[in-house]
Design an enzyme around this catalytic site. Structure first.
Site, short mmCIF file in Angstrom:
data_model
loop_
_atom_site.label_atom_id
_atom_site.label_comp_id
_atom_site.label_asym_id
_atom_site.label_seq_id
_atom_site.Cartn_x
_atom_site.Cartn_y
_atom_site.Cartn_z
N ARG A 24 -11.69 6.58 -2.16
CA ARG A 24 -10.49 5.82 -2.73
C ARG A 24 -10.13 4.73 -1.40
O ARG A 24 -10.21 5.16 -0.26
CB ARG A 24 -9.32 6.58 -3.08
CG ARG A 24 -7.85 5.63 -3.22
CD ARG A 24 -6.67 6.43 -3.76
NE ARG A 24 -5.49 6.01 -3.22
CZ ARG A 24 -4.99 4.72 -3.57
NH1 ARG A 24 -5.67 3.75 -4.42
NH2 ARG A 24 -3.63 4.08 -3.13
N SER A 51 -3.70 1.06 -0.77
CA SER A 51 -2.64 0.76 0.24
C SER A 51 -1.49 1.65 0.34
O SER A 51 -1.69 2.50 -0.59
CB SER A 51 -2.27 -0.60 -0.13
OG SER A 51 -1.53 -0.76 -1.24
N GLY A 91 -7.37 0.64 -6.50
CA GLY A 91 -6.46 0.94 -7.57
C GLY A 91 -6.73 -0.38 -8.55
O GLY A 91 -6.80 -0.15 -9.97
N ARG A 131 -10.84 -1.18 -21.32
CA ARG A 131 -9.26 -1.19 -20.93
C ARG A 131 -9.08 -2.08 -19.55
O ARG A 131 -8.45 -1.97 -18.73
CB ARG A 131 -8.76 0.22 -20.62
CG ARG A 131 -8.47 0.94 -21.46
CD ARG A 131 -7.83 2.29 -21.09
NE ARG A 131 -7.49 3.18 -22.36
CZ ARG A 131 -6.54 3.29 -22.99
NH1 ARG A 131 -5.55 3.29 -22.33
NH2 ARG A 131 -6.60 4.36 -24.06
N ASP A 143 3.40 -1.75 3.56
CA ASP A 143 4.82 -1.73 3.75
C ASP A 143 5.23 -0.47 4.69
O ASP A 143 4.53 0.48 4.54
CB ASP A 143 5.47 -1.96 2.32
CG ASP A 143 5.09 -0.81 1.47
OD1 ASP A 143 3.98 -1.08 0.87
OD2 ASP A 143 5.77 0.33 1.42
N ARG A 170 -9.51 -6.07 -7.99
CA ARG A 170 -9.97 -5.78 -6.34
C ARG A 170 -11.45 -5.57 -6.58
O ARG A 170 -12.30 -5.58 -5.73
CB ARG A 170 -9.02 -4.88 -6.00
CG ARG A 170 -9.23 -4.56 -4.40
CD ARG A 170 -9.65 -5.72 -3.50
NE ARG A 170 -8.34 -6.56 -3.19
CZ ARG A 170 -7.66 -6.44 -2.27
NH1 ARG A 170 -7.39 -5.18 -1.62
NH2 ARG A 170 -6.75 -7.39 -1.96
N ARG A 190 -2.61 -9.01 3.98
CA ARG A 190 -3.27 -8.04 3.49
C ARG A 190 -4.72 -8.14 3.40
O ARG A 190 -5.49 -7.02 3.50
CB ARG A 190 -2.73 -7.68 2.00
CG ARG A 190 -2.35 -5.99 1.64
CD ARG A 190 -1.27 -5.88 0.86
NE ARG A 190 -1.28 -6.88 -0.25
CZ ARG A 190 -0.07 -7.18 -0.84
NH1 ARG A 190 1.01 -7.01 -0.29
NH2 ARG A 190 0.00 -8.07 -2.01
N1 HPA Z 1 4.91 3.96 -2.43
C1 HPA Z 1 3.98 4.24 -2.79
N2 HPA Z 1 2.98 3.80 -3.23
C2 HPA Z 1 2.70 2.85 -2.46
C3 HPA Z 1 3.82 2.17 -1.81
C4 HPA Z 1 4.87 2.83 -1.60
O1 HPA Z 1 5.75 2.37 -0.79
N3 HPA Z 1 3.00 1.08 -0.72
C5 HPA Z 1 1.65 1.17 -1.24
N4 HPA Z 1 1.39 2.05 -1.98
#
Ligand code: HPA
Length: 237
Positions: free
Chosen positions: A90, A93, A23, A46, A209, A27, A222
């Site tokens: 892709r 996370s 994303g 951009r 998470d 990175r 991470r």
């Molecule tokens: N929500 C949406 N996208 C995410 C999250 C989340 O909790 N964690 C990592 N990408």
């Protein structure tokens, strides 16, 4: 439309057939700096940085997708349609919906559920609730992960348009009704674009998470989990 596109300034042939998409454009820069040789930068528009280099002698590109389906929708469509890209993976996370997932687990999406109108709006005709990765690409990813001895969990993921929900516990309904084990924000649109352009897409995620336990990773931790996912993704080159 032709190249350059409104969002990518690369020339024809600047971009490899395989593109890895985190994303975050920074990175993408880190991946290029860390893993690739003979690197050239093909995009700064951009600040959505894109690089092409070689990994073990094989040509591969890496480019940021931005956050959310409108963003990855634009970049992946232009890569597939105007730059001859065949495969986009892709690498992102996700937040866990399932209590069986641990922080840092590596997931391979085999289906993306979404409430998003992306697919319906884009083509009018395709599936508008679930989209799917390329089976061939997923098979290759699974085989390579096994060779690398990196365990991965396969499952349906939820591609959400909303990060900050008023009611975070909504996830329980989505988990129950759609068996989505984790949430991210891009795969549904990426899979759709690959389907309508007859290309291949896949999505590898690390759990950053958990909505169940409310735990979250630190940035240092991470990085470790990310390295495992990168090894799998780069093995596709
Ligand atoms: N929500 C949406 N996208 C995410 C999250 C989340 O909790 N964690 C990592 N990408």
């Amino acid at each position: 439309m032709s190249i350059p596109t409104p969002h990518i300034e690369a020339k024809k042939d600047d971009i490899a057939k395989l593109v890895l998409m985190p994303g975050d454009p920074l990175r993408a820069k880190t991946i290029a700096d860390t893993y690739l040789e003979n690197v050239t930068q093909f995009n700064t528009v951009r600040n959505m940085f894109g690089y092409t280099g070689t990994y073990k002698g094989k040509r591969v590109s890496v480019m940021g997708s931005g956050m959310g389906m409108p963003s990855i929708g634009i970049y992946s469509f232009e890569l597939f349609t105007f730059y001859g890209v065949e495969k986009i993976v892709r690498i992102g996370s996700c937040g866990a919906y399932s209590k069986d997932l641990k922080l840092y687990d590596v997931l391979l999406a085999d289906c993306a559920y979404s409430e998003s109108s992306y697919a319906k709006t884009q083509s009018g005709t395709y599936e508008d609730t679930y989209t799917y990765p390329s089976a061939a690409l997923n098979q290759q990813i699974e085989a390579n992960a096994e060779t690398l001895n990196i365990p991965i969990t396969k499952g349906t993921i939820h591609s959400s348009d909303v990060f900050y929900r008023e009611n975070f516990d909504d996830y329980k309904t989505i988990y129950q009704n759609h068996q989505a084990i984790a949430v991210e924000m891009e795969a549904f649109a990426l899979f759709h674009n690959a389907a309508v352009t007859n290309k291949q897409a896949a999505c590898l995620l690390t759990v950053s998470d958990s909505l169940v336990t409310k735990e979250a990773t630190t940035s240092e931790e991470r990085q470790n989990a990310f390295t495992k996912m990168m090894e799998i993704a780069l093995s596709l080159a």
